[in-house]
Write a protein that holds these residues in place. Structure first.
Motif, PDB file in Angstrom:
ATOM      1  N   LEU A  92       0.817  -1.205   0.000  1.00  0.00           N
ATOM      2  CA  LEU A  92       0.000   0.000   0.000  1.00  0.00           C
ATOM      3  C   LEU A  92       0.858   1.266   0.000  1.00  0.00           C
ATOM      4  O   LEU A  92       0.559   2.230  -0.716  1.00  0.00           O
ATOM      5  CB  LEU A  92      -0.924  -0.004   1.214  1.00  0.00           C
ATOM      6  N   LEU A  93       1.935   1.276   0.786  1.00  0.00           N
ATOM      7  CA  LEU A  93       2.794   2.453   0.834  1.00  0.00           C
ATOM      8  C   LEU A  93       3.480   2.685  -0.511  1.00  0.00           C
ATOM      9  O   LEU A  93       3.593   3.833  -0.963  1.00  0.00           O
ATOM     10  CB  LEU A  93       3.824   2.294   1.951  1.00  0.00           C
ATOM     11  N   LYS A  95       2.353   1.752  -3.439  1.00  0.00           N
ATOM     12  CA  LYS A  95       1.326   2.184  -4.397  1.00  0.00           C
ATOM     13  C   LYS A  95       0.965   3.646  -4.188  1.00  0.00           C
ATOM     14  O   LYS A  95       0.799   4.400  -5.160  1.00  0.00           O
ATOM     15  CB  LYS A  95       0.075   1.303  -4.221  1.00  0.00           C
ATOM     16  N   MET A  96       0.866   4.085  -2.939  1.00  0.00           N
ATOM     17  CA  MET A  96       0.553   5.479  -2.663  1.00  0.00           C
ATOM     18  C   MET A  96       1.683   6.396  -3.118  1.00  0.00           C
ATOM     19  O   MET A  96       1.436   7.489  -3.658  1.00  0.00           O
ATOM     20  CB  MET A  96       0.282   5.661  -1.166  1.00  0.00           C
ATOM     21  N   ASN A  99       1.456   6.707  -6.921  1.00  0.00           N
ATOM     22  CA  ASN A  99       0.367   7.593  -7.310  1.00  0.00           C
ATOM     23  C   ASN A  99       0.709   9.054  -7.056  1.00  0.00           C
ATOM     24  O   ASN A  99       0.345   9.934  -7.848  1.00  0.00           O
ATOM     25  CB  ASN A  99      -0.913   7.220  -6.557  1.00  0.00           C
ATOM     26  N   SER A 100       1.411   9.311  -5.960  1.00  0.00           N
ATOM     27  CA  SER A 100       1.799  10.689  -5.662  1.00  0.00           C
ATOM     28  C   SER A 100       2.745  11.228  -6.721  1.00  0.00           C
ATOM     29  O   SER A 100       2.620  12.381  -7.153  1.00  0.00           O
ATOM     30  CB  SER A 100       2.449  10.757  -4.275  1.00  0.00           C
ATOM     31  N   ASN A 434      -7.607   8.431  -5.963  1.00  0.00           N
ATOM     32  CA  ASN A 434      -6.906   7.159  -5.846  1.00  0.00           C
ATOM     33  C   ASN A 434      -6.201   7.027  -4.505  1.00  0.00           C
ATOM     34  O   ASN A 434      -6.351   6.040  -3.795  1.00  0.00           O
ATOM     35  CB  ASN A 434      -5.897   7.018  -6.985  1.00  0.00           C
ATOM     36  N   ASN A 435      -5.393   8.043  -4.155  1.00  0.00           N
ATOM     37  CA  ASN A 435      -4.686   7.979  -2.891  1.00  0.00           C
ATOM     38  C   ASN A 435      -5.623   8.104  -1.703  1.00  0.00           C
ATOM     39  O   ASN A 435      -5.301   7.643  -0.613  1.00  0.00           O
ATOM     40  CB  ASN A 435      -3.616   9.076  -2.830  1.00  0.00           C
ATOM     41  N   TYR A 437      -8.576   6.624  -1.477  1.00  0.00           N
ATOM     42  CA  TYR A 437      -9.029   5.258  -1.225  1.00  0.00           C
ATOM     43  C   TYR A 437      -7.909   4.412  -0.625  1.00  0.00           C
ATOM     44  O   TYR A 437      -8.134   3.600   0.283  1.00  0.00           O
ATOM     45  CB  TYR A 437      -9.525   4.614  -2.523  1.00  0.00           C
ATOM     46  N   LEU A 438      -6.706   4.580  -1.134  1.00  0.00           N
ATOM     47  CA  LEU A 438      -5.576   3.824  -0.582  1.00  0.00           C
ATOM     48  C   LEU A 438      -5.288   4.229   0.854  1.00  0.00           C
ATOM     49  O   LEU A 438      -4.898   3.388   1.675  1.00  0.00           O
ATOM     50  CB  LEU A 438      -4.339   4.026  -1.461  1.00  0.00           C
ATOM     51  N   ALA A 439      -5.463   5.509   1.164  1.00  0.00           N
ATOM     52  CA  ALA A 439      -5.265   5.949   2.549  1.00  0.00           C
ATOM     53  C   ALA A 439      -6.306   5.324   3.467  1.00  0.00           C
ATOM     54  O   ALA A 439      -5.991   4.911   4.602  1.00  0.00           O
ATOM     55  CB  ALA A 439      -5.327   7.478   2.620  1.00  0.00           C
ATOM     56  N   LEU A 442      -5.240   1.772   3.954  1.00  0.00           N
ATOM     57  CA  LEU A 442      -4.125   1.698   4.898  1.00  0.00           C
ATOM     58  C   LEU A 442      -4.616   1.887   6.326  1.00  0.00           C
ATOM     59  O   LEU A 442      -4.158   1.194   7.254  1.00  0.00           O
ATOM     60  CB  LEU A 442      -3.089   2.762   4.535  1.00  0.00           C
TER      61      LEU A 442
END
Length: 561
Positions: A92-93, A95-96, A99-100, A434-435, A437-439, A442
């Motif tokens: 997850l980290l 992927k974030m 995306n950033s 996107n981030n 949802y990932l946040a 996480l």
């Protein structure tokens, strides 16, 4: 990857090299349960053969090495459980962060928003009709979003009224959250009381906890969406508030459920301790373990006699937690399928075939076609993943079941989208979320990991089932492996590494490194903003020069005439 690692490193080795079913006490169904082991009621409650199968923690043996290769199953069970959390965090980290970087590289300030979208958005390399239709829909969605952005800038609402409405909306949300948590805890406590008072539970009483949790999970998004209309936020802000509230509700449901289950674990452990304390007063000829396990305990439980031979086997609290989490996943799947078939599909049939019989347009007014809400469906996936993280340690086959469940729901939802759903009316740019949802994922991972870690550290493993039986704590398998399977120097080095003399400076160094990296990230962000402002200024100056040159040429042309 979770499914592959769990199945290959634990389930397959246990089935191939472990003790087969019926050879040990933890893999044998009690005689009084054999008659009902294949009943539909028992199977639906995950009892009988399912309870004493590879699905749950209690089936895995405590032998340190199994098979001819000496595979260490208890150690693998613990390491795989911890590796699942570690891999999820790292994935997850990364992927974030990716995306950033992509969002930073693609960020641009458009001065002529509608011109760019209308005249420059088409891709002339598209040759497929379906791709062209999708591209046209994307362009229309972008234009709609730009229109909404402009409308939001021109909104004018009384500040006092706006603050009052938002305070009221948040009060209603808090009341709903508190009520849902209380209902779940009350239902779990009621089920515990019924198990003590009644010798046989009905089908509803066995499944009411999972049904209530699934009902709250299904009703909550619609209730929060009604409340969000009071706040009058920007559509994207309103969507994020909506998702954050639903996420908090999901976490509250899972936490209230797991806390109630762990509370029952405490009561189960205290019951076992009370029985054995009562048996300490038994005659001396009962000191032999074989005669002790065959003796009837005089515990005052339901007014009946309970054999000690049955109690440790039935008091496998890890299997009980795994059963409840798997049952919750099954009930959630059933409610999801039922909501698609009974709500969206039947609603679509009514709108399509009864519209001519009504005095109003069913498609534009009530009941309308059901909307396919992408954001809430993504959040439901996050909720499903949270159930997996919270219950995978106690039910190793739960990730595999969830994969099959999601594949089936994917095809069912795709069918519903094509037959009886319409796009969501609320416009938002998915790429910017996107981030977000990932946040949330996480955050879900971190909070779902805590109950499992707490159970590993706080509770003593069951003494008659599972790979860690006979130990004081589950994590003792690490120290036992280091002491028995590694040379003495390695054990000495590990003791020094884990001592406060090394751990505290390492922790301080880690905090300093994190602070240093955060400082670099802030400086890079500031530099990036300065460069963007500089580019914007240069672009504006170039435009002024172009306008001046054009005006000069126009003036010269007029003079020459």
């Amino acid at each position: 990857l979770m499914v592959v690692v769990t199945l290959l490193c634990m389930c397959v080795f246990q089935l191939l090299a472990g003790a087969p079913f019926g050879t040990t006490r933890s893999k044998t169904i009690p005689k009084e349960q054999l008659a009902s082991a294949q009943d539909l009621d028992t199977i639906w409650s995950l009892g009988g053969y399912l309870q004493y199968s590879v699905l749950f923690y209690g089936y895995y043996g405590r032998v340190r090495k199994i098979g001819s290769a000496g595979y260490r199953l208890p150690l693998a069970y613990f390491l795989v459980g911890m590796a699942v959390f570690a891999y999820s965090f790292i994935f997850l980290l990364r992927k974030m962060a990716k995306n950033s970087r992509l969002n930073l590289a693609s960020t641009s300030d458009e001065n002529f928003t509608f011109c760019w979208r209308v005249f420059c958005a088409w891709d002339y390399l598209i040759g497929n009709p379906e791709a062209a239709e999708s591209k046209a829909a994307a362009i229309v969605n972008n234009i709609r979003e730009a229109i909404v952005e402009e409308q939001e800038k021109k909104k004018d609402t009384s500040l006092a009224v706006l603050i009052s409405l938002r305070i009221l909306a948040n009060i209603l949300v808090l009341l709903f959250l508190a009520g849902s948590i209380y209902i779940i805890y009350f239902v779990v406590e009621r089920s515990q009381r019924l198990e003590q008072e009644k010798p046989e539970l009905t089908l509803w009483e066995k499944n009411e906890v999972s049904v209530v949790v699934s009902l709250i999970t299904m009703i909550a998004p619609s209730a929060f969406e009604l409340v969000a209309q009071l706040e009058m936020y920007h559509p994207r802000t309103s969507l994020r508030f909506q998702l954050a509230r639903v996420l908090v509700l999901y976490l509250g449901n899972l936490y209230s459920l797991i806390i109630a289950l762990l509370d029952k674990v405490n009561s189960m452990s205290s019951t076992v301790r009370k029985i054995f304390l009562n048996l300490q007063a038994a005659p001396a000829n009962l000191s032999d373990s074989s005669s002790l396990l065959a003796t009837v305990s005089q515990q005052e439980l339901n007014g009946t006699h309970t054999t000690v031979a049955d109690i440790p086997q039935d008091q496998c609290w890890e299997t009980y937690v795994g059963q409840e989490m798997l049952k919750l996943s099954i009930i959630d799947m059933i409610f999801t399928v039922a909501s698609i078939l009974l709500i969206d599909f039947i609603r679509g049939l009514v709108v399509r075939y009864l519209s001519d019989c009504c005095c109003w347009d069913l498609e534009s007014k009530f009941p309308e076609y059901g909307e396919f809400k992408i954001a809430e469906n993504v959040l439901h996936l996050i909720y499903n993943q949270g159930m997996i993280w919270m219950g995978a340690f106690f039910s190793p086959c739960l990730p595999a079941f969830n994969v099959l469940k999601l594949i089936g729901l994917m095809y069912l939802r795709s069918w519903a989208v094509l037959t009886c759903n319409v796009p969501h009316q609320q416009v938002f740019r998915a790429s910017r979320s996107n981030n977000f949802y990932l946040a949330m994922l996480l955050f879900m991972l971190f909070l779902c990991m805590l109950p499992t870690i707490f159970a590993i550290v706080r509770y003593r493993p069951s003494q008659h089932c599972g790979p860690f039986s006979g130990q004081e704590k589950i994590y003792d398998i690490i120290s036992e492996t280091v002491a028995n399977d590694f040379p003495l120097w390695f054990s000495t080095v590990m003791s020094y590494i884990t001592s406060p003399i090394v751990a505290l400076p390492a922790l301080l160094l880690l905090f300093m490194l994190i602070y240093y990296l955060q400082a670099i990230a802030r400086s890079l962000k500031f530099t990036n903003n300065q460069l963007r402002m500089q580019l914007q200024t240069e672009r504006t100056e170039d435009k002024k020069k172009v306008f001046q040159i054009a005006a000069g040429r126009l003036a010269g042309a007029c003079k020459s005439k």
